[in-house]
Design a protein around this motif. Structure first.
Motif, PDB file in Angstrom:
ATOM      1  N   GLU A 183      10.220 -54.701  18.260  1.00 51.44           N
ATOM      2  CA  GLU A 183       9.767 -55.276  19.525  1.00 51.44           C
ATOM      3  C   GLU A 183      10.788 -55.037  20.636  1.00 51.44           C
ATOM      4  O   GLU A 183      10.420 -54.685  21.763  1.00 51.44           O
ATOM      5  CB  GLU A 183       9.489 -56.774  19.365  1.00 51.44           C
ATOM      6  CG  GLU A 183       8.250 -57.083  18.544  1.00 51.44           C
ATOM      7  CD  GLU A 183       7.876 -58.551  18.573  1.00 51.44           C
ATOM      8  OE1 GLU A 183       7.657 -59.091  19.675  1.00 51.44           O
ATOM      9  OE2 GLU A 183       7.823 -59.172  17.490  1.00 51.44           O
ATOM     10  N   PHE A 184      12.059 -55.207  20.335  1.00 52.29           N
ATOM     11  CA  PHE A 184      13.087 -54.975  21.349  1.00 52.29           C
ATOM     12  C   PHE A 184      13.219 -53.486  21.669  1.00 52.29           C
ATOM     13  O   PHE A 184      13.404 -53.102  22.829  1.00 52.29           O
ATOM     14  CB  PHE A 184      14.428 -55.564  20.894  1.00 52.29           C
ATOM     15  CG  PHE A 184      14.583 -57.010  21.232  1.00 52.29           C
ATOM     16  CD1 PHE A 184      15.057 -57.409  22.477  1.00 52.29           C
ATOM     17  CD2 PHE A 184      14.238 -57.994  20.311  1.00 52.29           C
ATOM     18  CE1 PHE A 184      15.186 -58.747  22.795  1.00 52.29           C
ATOM     19  CE2 PHE A 184      14.363 -59.340  20.622  1.00 52.29           C
ATOM     20  CZ  PHE A 184      14.836 -59.726  21.881  1.00 52.29           C
ATOM     21  N   ILE A 185      13.118 -52.652  20.653  1.00 52.46           N
ATOM     22  CA  ILE A 185      13.203 -51.207  20.872  1.00 52.46           C
ATOM     23  C   ILE A 185      12.050 -50.734  21.758  1.00 52.46           C
ATOM     24  O   ILE A 185      12.245 -49.972  22.717  1.00 52.46           O
ATOM     25  CB  ILE A 185      13.196 -50.457  19.524  1.00 52.46           C
ATOM     26  CG1 ILE A 185      14.520 -50.680  18.789  1.00 52.46           C
ATOM     27  CG2 ILE A 185      12.960 -48.961  19.751  1.00 52.46           C
ATOM     28  CD1 ILE A 185      14.519 -50.172  17.355  1.00 52.46           C
ATOM     29  N   HIS A 216      18.545 -52.285  24.073  1.00 52.36           N
ATOM     30  CA  HIS A 216      19.528 -51.868  23.076  1.00 52.36           C
ATOM     31  C   HIS A 216      19.702 -53.003  22.062  1.00 52.36           C
ATOM     32  O   HIS A 216      19.603 -54.192  22.416  1.00 52.36           O
ATOM     33  CB  HIS A 216      20.863 -51.565  23.746  1.00 52.36           C
ATOM     34  CG  HIS A 216      20.753 -50.575  24.868  1.00 52.36           C
ATOM     35  ND1 HIS A 216      20.499 -49.242  24.658  1.00 52.36           N
ATOM     36  CD2 HIS A 216      20.842 -50.746  26.218  1.00 52.36           C
ATOM     37  CE1 HIS A 216      20.449 -48.618  25.824  1.00 52.36           C
ATOM     38  NE2 HIS A 216      20.654 -49.503  26.790  1.00 52.36           N
ATOM     39  N   ILE A 217      20.007 -52.648  20.805  1.00 46.87           N
ATOM     40  CA  ILE A 217      20.151 -53.706  19.804  1.00 46.87           C
ATOM     41  C   ILE A 217      21.349 -53.488  18.871  1.00 46.87           C
ATOM     42  O   ILE A 217      21.659 -52.376  18.484  1.00 46.87           O
ATOM     43  CB  ILE A 217      18.871 -53.867  18.940  1.00 46.87           C
ATOM     44  CG1 ILE A 217      18.531 -52.580  18.187  1.00 46.87           C
ATOM     45  CG2 ILE A 217      17.707 -54.330  19.784  1.00 46.87           C
ATOM     46  CD1 ILE A 217      17.394 -52.753  17.170  1.00 46.87           C
ATOM     47  N   ILE A 267      15.229 -46.633  12.838  1.00 48.53           N
ATOM     48  CA  ILE A 267      16.130 -45.592  13.344  1.00 48.53           C
ATOM     49  C   ILE A 267      15.352 -44.581  14.185  1.00 48.53           C
ATOM     50  O   ILE A 267      15.794 -44.190  15.280  1.00 48.53           O
ATOM     51  CB  ILE A 267      16.846 -44.883  12.171  1.00 48.53           C
ATOM     52  CG1 ILE A 267      17.803 -45.857  11.476  1.00 48.53           C
ATOM     53  CG2 ILE A 267      17.607 -43.664  12.670  1.00 48.53           C
ATOM     54  CD1 ILE A 267      18.432 -45.315  10.201  1.00 48.53           C
ATOM     55  N   SER A 268      14.198 -44.176  13.699  1.00 55.93           N
ATOM     56  CA  SER A 268      13.374 -43.199  14.407  1.00 55.93           C
ATOM     57  C   SER A 268      12.887 -43.750  15.749  1.00 55.93           C
ATOM     58  O   SER A 268      12.902 -43.044  16.769  1.00 55.93           O
ATOM     59  CB  SER A 268      12.168 -42.806  13.541  1.00 55.93           C
ATOM     60  OG  SER A 268      11.319 -41.913  14.217  1.00 55.93           O
ATOM     61  N   ALA A 269      12.466 -45.017  15.758  1.00 59.39           N
ATOM     62  CA  ALA A 269      11.964 -45.635  16.986  1.00 59.39           C
ATOM     63  C   ALA A 269      13.056 -45.744  18.035  1.00 59.39           C
ATOM     64  O   ALA A 269      12.822 -45.503  19.227  1.00 59.39           O
ATOM     65  CB  ALA A 269      11.395 -47.015  16.672  1.00 59.39           C
ATOM     66  N   ALA A 272      13.009 -43.914  21.660  1.00 63.66           N
ATOM     67  CA  ALA A 272      13.068 -44.737  22.869  1.00 63.66           C
ATOM     68  C   ALA A 272      14.365 -44.538  23.648  1.00 63.66           C
ATOM     69  O   ALA A 272      14.531 -45.078  24.744  1.00 63.66           O
ATOM     70  CB  ALA A 272      12.909 -46.210  22.502  1.00 63.66           C
ATOM     71  N   LYS A 273      15.296 -43.797  23.048  1.00 57.42           N
ATOM     72  CA  LYS A 273      16.603 -43.529  23.663  1.00 57.42           C
ATOM     73  C   LYS A 273      17.367 -44.816  23.966  1.00 57.42           C
ATOM     74  O   LYS A 273      17.951 -44.981  25.031  1.00 57.42           O
ATOM     75  CB  LYS A 273      16.432 -42.694  24.932  1.00 57.42           C
ATOM     76  CG  LYS A 273      15.848 -41.313  24.666  1.00 57.42           C
ATOM     77  CD  LYS A 273      15.726 -40.487  25.934  1.00 57.42           C
ATOM     78  CE  LYS A 273      15.158 -39.101  25.631  1.00 57.42           C
ATOM     79  NZ  LYS A 273      15.006 -38.271  26.844  1.00 57.42           N
TER      80      LYS A 273
END
Length: 337
Positions: A84-86, A91-92, A109-111, A115-116
């Motif tokens: 959800e944050f991504i 940033h997380i 990791i892929s998401a 999303a950069k």
């Protein structure tokens, strides 16, 4: 330089007692909000630090002042909250393990890559002053000669401490939901030794058992043993337990050098060096509060990297490798019927 607005999500033991006070003190960060579905906890920490409170991620994501999140929710919710944050472009710093399995881990990791946004796994041991000093003594002082040929690690956590943190009905004891306590707690030591040795795991073998503790109304007294060979030739033995008495709680790391010297780290406060010439030299490490296990330094590094446009030294791949090793150790964990 603009301060990074941070929301701490999940206010249990780590989120409330380590991450929130850390974010509140760092130079380049601003604790904008705390978020927890437990209103009592959210109110407690928002009042303590004078920040906003949210009872859901959905509410928090509406706040334009939040640039990043430190996520410390229970394992079963890592994937959902992180995604959800991504997706919102935040940033997380995500507590370990990244996901309850490699499928979830790879999707996170892929998401983040797509999303950069920055994804930094919560691997705090390498920031702990005692281990940073151990590494300095090995690399700079050469106290173990060419380096350690073997390492013996023991992490015993008393049953009463775990029962206080994770009651009998907690997510932590459900292997299907969380991966189990052995999986949850083994990832940091795996990453620690990759970092200390600057080497990768070549092979890993483990055995483990699990028994209920009627004394604590059904929490589990797990015991786990693993042996790993690293690509540099070092052999590492790992012992984990959550079923010992209160006075036996300890974290102890013994590193045996090719020159016969032994370097020992005891909890977060004492280093011992044993040599043929001097029986034992004792060094004390002063690391108060949230600096003790490296939580403050970890969060500071995360926020500083965001503020300066740098990539954190702790990578998503570090988190994946530790998660995969934790899964392998937990495979041998006998789940109770």
């Amino acid at each position: 330089m603009k301060k990074i607005g941070v929301c701490v999500v999940g206010l249990g033991f780590v989120g409330g007692q380590a991450h929130a006070p850390s974010v509140n003190k760092i130079k380049n960060g601003n604790l904008v909000a705390v978020c927890d579905m437990n209103d009592k906890l959210a109110t407690k920490y928002s009042t303590k630090y004078g920040c906003k409170k949210y009872l859901s991620v959905k509410e928090a994501l509406k706040d334009p002042d939040i640039d990043a999140a430190v996520i410390a929710v229970p394992n079963p919710f890592h994937y959902q909250v992180a995604m959800e944050f991504i997706k919102a472009g935040k940033h997380i710093l995500l507590e370990m393990p990244l996901g309850v399995d490699l499928k979830q881990t790879d999707k996170i990791i892929s998401a983040a890559k797509k999303a950069k946004v920055t994804l930094m796994p919560g691997l705090n041991f390498k920031f702990a002053p005692i281990y940073k000093e151990i590494k300095r003594m090995i690399k700079k002082d050469k106290v173990l000669g060419k380096g350690p040929v073997a390492i013996h690690f023991r992490e015993y956590i008393s049953a009463n401490l775990l029962a206080a943190q994770w009651p009998p009905n907690s997510w932590a004891w459900d292997k299907k939901k969380s991966g189990g306590p052995l999986f949850t707690l083994s990832v940091w030591s795996i990453d620690l030794f990759r970092w200390l040795l600057n080497s990768e795991i070549k092979q890993l073998h483990a055995v483990a058992e699990n028994h209920k503790l009627p004394k604590y109304k059904g929490t589990h007294g797990y015991m786990g043993y693993a042996v790993a060979e690293f690509t540099n030739g070092t052999i590492v033995s790992l012992q984990y337990s959550g079923g010992v008495s209160a006075d036996q709680t300890i974290s102890r790391t013994e590193l045996i050098g090719e020159n016969t010297n032994i370097l020992t780290a005891i909890d977060t406060h004492t280093i011992k060096l044993n040599t043929d010439d001097v029986y034992e030299t004792v060094y004390k490490v002063d690391a108060p509060g949230t600096r003790m296990w490296g939580h403050y330094q970890e969060v500071e590094h995360f926020v500083d990297c965001l503020a300066k446009g740098k990539t954190p030294s702790v990578t998503p791949e570090d988190g994946r490798i530790a998660t995969e090793a934790g899964i392998q150790i937990a495979k041998m964990y006998r789940q109770l019927k």
